[in-house]
Design a protein around this motif. Structure first.
Motif, PDB file in Angstrom:
ATOM      1  N   GLN A 340       0.841  -1.200   0.000  1.00 24.59           N
ATOM      2  CA  GLN A 340       0.000   0.000   0.000  1.00 24.59           C
ATOM      3  C   GLN A 340       0.879   1.255   0.000  1.00 24.59           C
ATOM      4  OE1 GLN A 340      -2.608   0.434   3.387  1.00 24.59           O
ATOM      5  NE2 GLN A 340      -4.026   1.748   2.285  1.00 24.59           N
ATOM      6  N   ALA A 341       2.002   1.183   0.699  1.00 27.22           N
ATOM      7  CA  ALA A 341       2.962   2.301   0.693  1.00 27.22           C
ATOM      8  C   ALA A 341       3.498   2.530  -0.718  1.00 27.22           C
ATOM      9  CB  ALA A 341       4.104   2.012   1.664  1.00 27.22           C
ATOM     10  N   ALA A 342       3.796   1.426  -1.428  1.00 23.89           N
ATOM     11  CA  ALA A 342       4.297   1.546  -2.809  1.00 23.89           C
ATOM     12  C   ALA A 342       3.234   2.166  -3.710  1.00 23.89           C
ATOM     13  CB  ALA A 342       4.702   0.168  -3.339  1.00 23.89           C
ATOM     14  N   ARG A 343       1.974   1.796  -3.486  1.00 21.75           N
ATOM     15  CA  ARG A 343       0.877   2.375  -4.270  1.00 21.75           C
ATOM     16  C   ARG A 343       0.746   3.875  -3.989  1.00 21.75           C
ATOM     17  NH1 ARG A 343      -1.596   3.080  -8.730  1.00 21.75           N
ATOM     18  NH2 ARG A 343      -3.845   3.329  -8.663  1.00 21.75           N
ATOM     19  N   PHE A 344       0.849   4.245  -2.713  1.00 19.95           N
ATOM     20  CA  PHE A 344       0.760   5.660  -2.328  1.00 19.95           C
ATOM     21  C   PHE A 344       1.852   6.477  -3.018  1.00 19.95           C
ATOM     22  CE2 PHE A 344       3.025   8.416   0.891  1.00 19.95           C
ATOM     23  CZ  PHE A 344       2.353   9.584   0.574  1.00 19.95           C
ATOM     24  N   VAL A 345       3.093   5.984  -2.983  1.00 20.33           N
ATOM     25  CA  VAL A 345       4.205   6.726  -3.592  1.00 20.33           C
ATOM     26  C   VAL A 345       3.995   6.845  -5.102  1.00 20.33           C
ATOM     27  CG1 VAL A 345       6.699   6.722  -4.010  1.00 20.33           C
ATOM     28  CG2 VAL A 345       5.817   6.067  -1.767  1.00 20.33           C
ATOM     29  N   SER A 346       3.429   5.804  -5.719  1.00 22.32           N
ATOM     30  CA  SER A 346       3.259   5.830  -7.181  1.00 22.32           C
ATOM     31  C   SER A 346       2.186   6.821  -7.633  1.00 22.32           C
ATOM     32  CB  SER A 346       2.916   4.419  -7.705  1.00 22.32           C
ATOM     33  OG  SER A 346       1.593   4.062  -7.360  1.00 22.32           O
ATOM     34  N   VAL A 347       1.209   7.149  -6.750  1.00 21.51           N
ATOM     35  CA  VAL A 347       0.165   8.102  -7.175  1.00 21.51           C
ATOM     36  C   VAL A 347       0.566   9.553  -6.899  1.00 21.51           C
ATOM     37  CG1 VAL A 347      -1.733   6.449  -6.980  1.00 21.51           C
ATOM     38  CG2 VAL A 347      -1.209   7.914  -5.040  1.00 21.51           C
ATOM     39  N   LEU A 348       1.702   9.774  -6.235  1.00 25.95           N
ATOM     40  CA  LEU A 348       2.245  11.137  -6.171  1.00 25.95           C
ATOM     41  C   LEU A 348       2.773  11.474  -7.563  1.00 25.95           C
ATOM     42  CD1 LEU A 348       4.172  10.898  -2.784  1.00 25.95           C
ATOM     43  CD2 LEU A 348       2.185  12.338  -3.214  1.00 25.95           C
ATOM     44  N   GLY A 349       2.563  12.706  -7.999  1.00 29.24           N
ATOM     45  CA  GLY A 349       2.883  13.077  -9.383  1.00 29.24           C
ATOM     46  C   GLY A 349       4.369  12.958  -9.703  1.00 29.24           C
ATOM     47  N   TYR A 350       4.659  12.657 -10.976  1.00 30.15           N
ATOM     48  CA  TYR A 350       6.048  12.577 -11.448  1.00 30.15           C
ATOM     49  C   TYR A 350       6.346  13.801 -12.297  1.00 30.15           C
ATOM     50  CZ  TYR A 350      10.004  11.231 -14.410  1.00 30.15           C
ATOM     51  OH  TYR A 350      11.194  11.219 -15.087  1.00 30.15           O
ATOM     52  N   LEU A 373       6.477  16.434  -0.443  1.00 28.71           N
ATOM     53  CA  LEU A 373       5.097  16.154  -0.016  1.00 28.71           C
ATOM     54  C   LEU A 373       4.188  17.361  -0.233  1.00 28.71           C
ATOM     55  CD1 LEU A 373       5.753  14.205   3.318  1.00 28.71           C
ATOM     56  CD2 LEU A 373       5.110  13.245   1.094  1.00 28.71           C
ATOM     57  N   CYS A 374       4.698  18.571   0.050  1.00 34.76           N
ATOM     58  CA  CYS A 374       3.854  19.769  -0.093  1.00 34.76           C
ATOM     59  C   CYS A 374       3.543  20.051  -1.557  1.00 34.76           C
ATOM     60  CB  CYS A 374       4.532  20.982   0.528  1.00 34.76           C
ATOM     61  SG  CYS A 374       4.682  20.848   2.309  1.00 34.76           S
ATOM     62  N   ARG A 375       4.498  19.772  -2.431  1.00 34.75           N
ATOM     63  CA  ARG A 375       4.275  20.002  -3.862  1.00 34.75           C
ATOM     64  C   ARG A 375       3.444  18.879  -4.459  1.00 34.75           C
ATOM     65  NH1 ARG A 375       8.437  20.213  -8.698  1.00 34.75           N
ATOM     66  NH2 ARG A 375       9.384  18.554  -7.483  1.00 34.75           N
ATOM     67  N   ASN A 376       3.454  17.713  -3.797  1.00 34.00           N
ATOM     68  CA  ASN A 376       2.697  16.542  -4.242  1.00 34.00           C
ATOM     69  C   ASN A 376       3.193  15.954  -5.555  1.00 34.00           C
ATOM     70  OD1 ASN A 376      -0.127  14.952  -3.842  1.00 34.00           O
ATOM     71  ND2 ASN A 376       0.237  16.386  -2.193  1.00 34.00           N
TER      72      ASN A 376
END
Length: 662
Positions: A340-350, A373-376
């Protein structure tokens, strides 16, 4: 609910003052006399309480009193209920009242006020926004000793109208010290700065990192009356890290007031000692790193071209050891599993670090965690560092790998080592996992070799918060790499003590502390409904332009929900479930002789118009949206899955059913 005696007497006093102010007693006497005169016979002049209340209600006096009373709702209660759909038009009848915060008199607090900004010259020409007009905004994010704050967004301007106060608790993260009042001398030893990050959000909701600043707050310990005003000059990020972007006026105040302040000489001496100590540690580490690199190059001349990264520049252009970007990070109740942590990191924008001008060179910028984190959104290094920190928090042995993908493109990803020797690669941008099975180049040609499924080509080094290992195997190709990390003939280690001297938390160092993750502020149901409604309007308008009518099938739209839930579950757990029920429901909803078509798509943003434009670029989706035929019924379903830091996975499915006419 019982009140303490002093509160009860205070409440009675307030009620009495309100009744006197409205002259309620006089009005009650008038009503009492009138009721006795009109409604009771002269022989029994007895009046019950019920009769009097009935008379007061009939004459509207009770209603008048209730209207005058203003009830303050509990802020926490308001936050617990789901936010209603915002109205399109509203009027503020009452002036805004500042919320009061209860202060524990046995604790020390730092009250930080931001009293406006000036000299944000990039916005010198921006016109004053009209009332109700959407404009670009500035938001200030703060982190201090495990506490995070966010200012109200203010319109971008040359002199942005910041007026926010933040109450920072000193000694928040250690229960032993937090239970007693700390004096100025003890607080002088707390070297954690206040990390301030300024974010710009444009009219499309896109965020940009404007500035990242570490505020030294301890100057307030030597200020008269425990109050000091500071003008903070914010510098840009990346290639603009030497350019001023603006000035913030900040006021610092200690609560409760210090009984005894320190002299400026003491605070300045402490700061100088800390800077000297940090500089000496960093100098010694640099000397060691140079020696290690010389030894590494002597093993094999080709090591010179391997991606062995010991230092990386942060958003302020400061060179930091790569190990300092990693720290075991626990997500509390916000994330339950490593996947779930890996999924969370992957949905933060690239987003790659911006470069001014051409040339195709990659601008290096490893962001501090708060800025990311603030820039997302951030680069692949930011994603890999966060994922590695979270996996370490879940108790896994995790490392960040530095190497290349196809065509020699530099890349970073995460690796975990199982207790049984299993090596797993985690792609932080997608959440995909790959098991690594090395190819043995010495095997005879007839021996079948495993075919690698991962996209990685070479690996130069791996690191986490305690270890740094350079790859010194004959080939740096990932497919033949052996991850026996204790074998120094394959992996050259750095000294753990040297890494600890500059990277361990709690020591006097230039490494910023990690902020905690914040829960999502997005209401998944409300956001899903809003996006779905906007997409329906966009589809109807698009079909109208083509001369086609649009009929929506609400039942078919609802039946698409299980499929979207199954897609997200599969992305998170790699387990597919519930497909049989979805297919059965669709078969029952589509009559004989009719055709069903569906198209799911996934986004990490919540912009309906942008998502619709992307969908139309797919020939399969365009075929559904522009469907022609007999008895055409359209369906669309949106499902937003929320994650910490207001990151979200947005699944959209378009579908249609129509009678097949040959």
């Amino acid at each position: 609910m019982s009140l303490p005696p002093e509160k009860a007497s205070e409440l009675k006093q307030i009620i009495h003052q309100q009744l006197v102010k409205m002259d309620v007693h006089g009005r009650i006497r008038e009503v009492l006399a009138e009721t006795i005169r009109e409604e009771l016979a002269p022989e029994h002049q007895q009046l019950s309480t019920e009769d009097l209340i009935k008379a007061l209600r009939q004459r509207g006096i009770i209603d008048d009193v209730m209207k005058e009373l203003k009830f303050v709702t509990d802020v926490n209660e308001k936050e617990r209920t789901s936010a209603p759909k915002p109205s399109t038009h509203f009027v503020d009848r009452e002036p805004p009242v500042l919320q009061k915060t209860n202060i524990d008199p046995t604790r020390r607090y730092l009250y930080l006020q931001v009293l406006g900004g000036k000299a944000f010259l990039e916005h010198l020409q921006e016109p004053e926004p009209l009332p109700g007009q959407i404009c670009s905004t500035f938001t200030l994010c703060l982190h201090f000793r495990n506490q995070r704050f966010r200012s109200k967004p203010v319109p971008c301007a040359c002199e942005p109208d910041f007026h926010d106060g933040f109450l920072l608790e000193v000694h928040k993260d250690s229960l032993g010290d937090g239970s007693k009042m700390v004096d100025a001398t003890t607080m002088l030893s707390i070297c954690d700065p206040v990390h301030m990050v300024l974010i710009k959000t444009d009219t499309f909701g896109e965020t940009t990192l404007v500035a990242s600043y570490f505020l030294e707050w301890r100057s307030v310990l030597a200020a008269e009356n425990g109050i000091t005003n500071v003008a903070v000059e914010l510098l840009g990020v990346g290639t603009e890290s030497k350019v001023s972007v603006g000035i913030l006026n900040i006021r610092l105040e200690m609560y409760p007031q210090l009984s005894k302040t320190l002299s400026p000489e003491i605070t300045n001496t402490q700061f100088a000692l800390e800077r000297q100590k940090t500089a000496e540690k960093e100098r010694l580490f640099l000397v060691y790193a140079k020696q290690w690199w010389r030894e590494y190059l002597q093993i094999r001349p080709t090591h010179n071209v391997r991606l062995v990264k010991i230092f990386a520049q942060d958003e302020n252009g400061v060179n930091r050891p790569v190990c300092s970007y990693i720290r075991p990070l626990r997500a509390g109740r916000l994330l339950d599993t490593p996947r779930q942590a890996a999924r969370f990191v992957s949905v933060l924008g690239y987003e790659r670090a911006p470069v001014i001008g051409g040339g195709g060179g990659k601008q290096e910028q490893w962001c501090t965690l708060l800025a990311f984190l603030c820039r997302n959104k951030g680069d692949c290094e930011d994603h890999a560092n966060l994922l590695c920190s979270l996996l370490l928090g879940f108790g896994l042995e995790a490392f960040v790998c530095v190497g290349t993908k196809a065509k020699g493109v530099p890349h970073t990803w995460v690796m975990t080592c199982g207790t049984d020797g299993t090596i797993t690669f985690w792609e932080s941008l997608t959440g995909h996992r790959y098991i690594h099975r090395p190819i043995n180049p010495d095997d005879p040609p007839l021996v079948e070799q495993p075919k690698p499924l991962y996209p990685y080509r070479t690996i130069g080094c791996i690191f986490n918060h305690e270890k740094f290992l350079g790859n010194c195997q004959p080939s740096d190709a990932v497919e033949v790499c052996v991850f026996h990390l204790h074998d120094e003939s394959k992996w050259k280690p750095m000294s753990g003590e040297a890494i600890k001297s500059v990277c361990s938390p709690g020591t006097t160092s230039s490494v910023p502390p990690f902020p905690p993750l914040c829960a999502s502020t997005i209401d998944a149901a409300v956001t899903s409904n809003e996006l779905e409604l906007q997409l329906r309007i966009l589809v109807s308008e698009h079909r109208k332009d083509l001369g086609l009518s649009t009929v929506w099938d609400d039942h078919l739209s609802y039946l698409l929900s299980p499929a979207l839930a199954a897609y997200e579950l599969e992305r998170t757990t790699s387990i597919s479930a519930g497909n049989e029920e979805f297919q059965d429901a669709v078969r029952r909803a589509v009559p004989d002789g009719h055709t069903f078509k569906g198209f799911p798509i996934h986004f990490v943003y919540r912009n309906a118009r942008r998502a619709f434009a992307t969908c139309l670029r797919s020939p399969f989706c365009e075929e559904i949206i522009c469907c022609r035929g007999d008895q055409v019924r359209l369906a669309v379903r949106v499902r937003v899955f929320t994650y910490p830091e207001s990151a979200c996975a947005v699944w959209i499915m378009f579908a249609c059913k129509y009678r097949s006419v040959l």
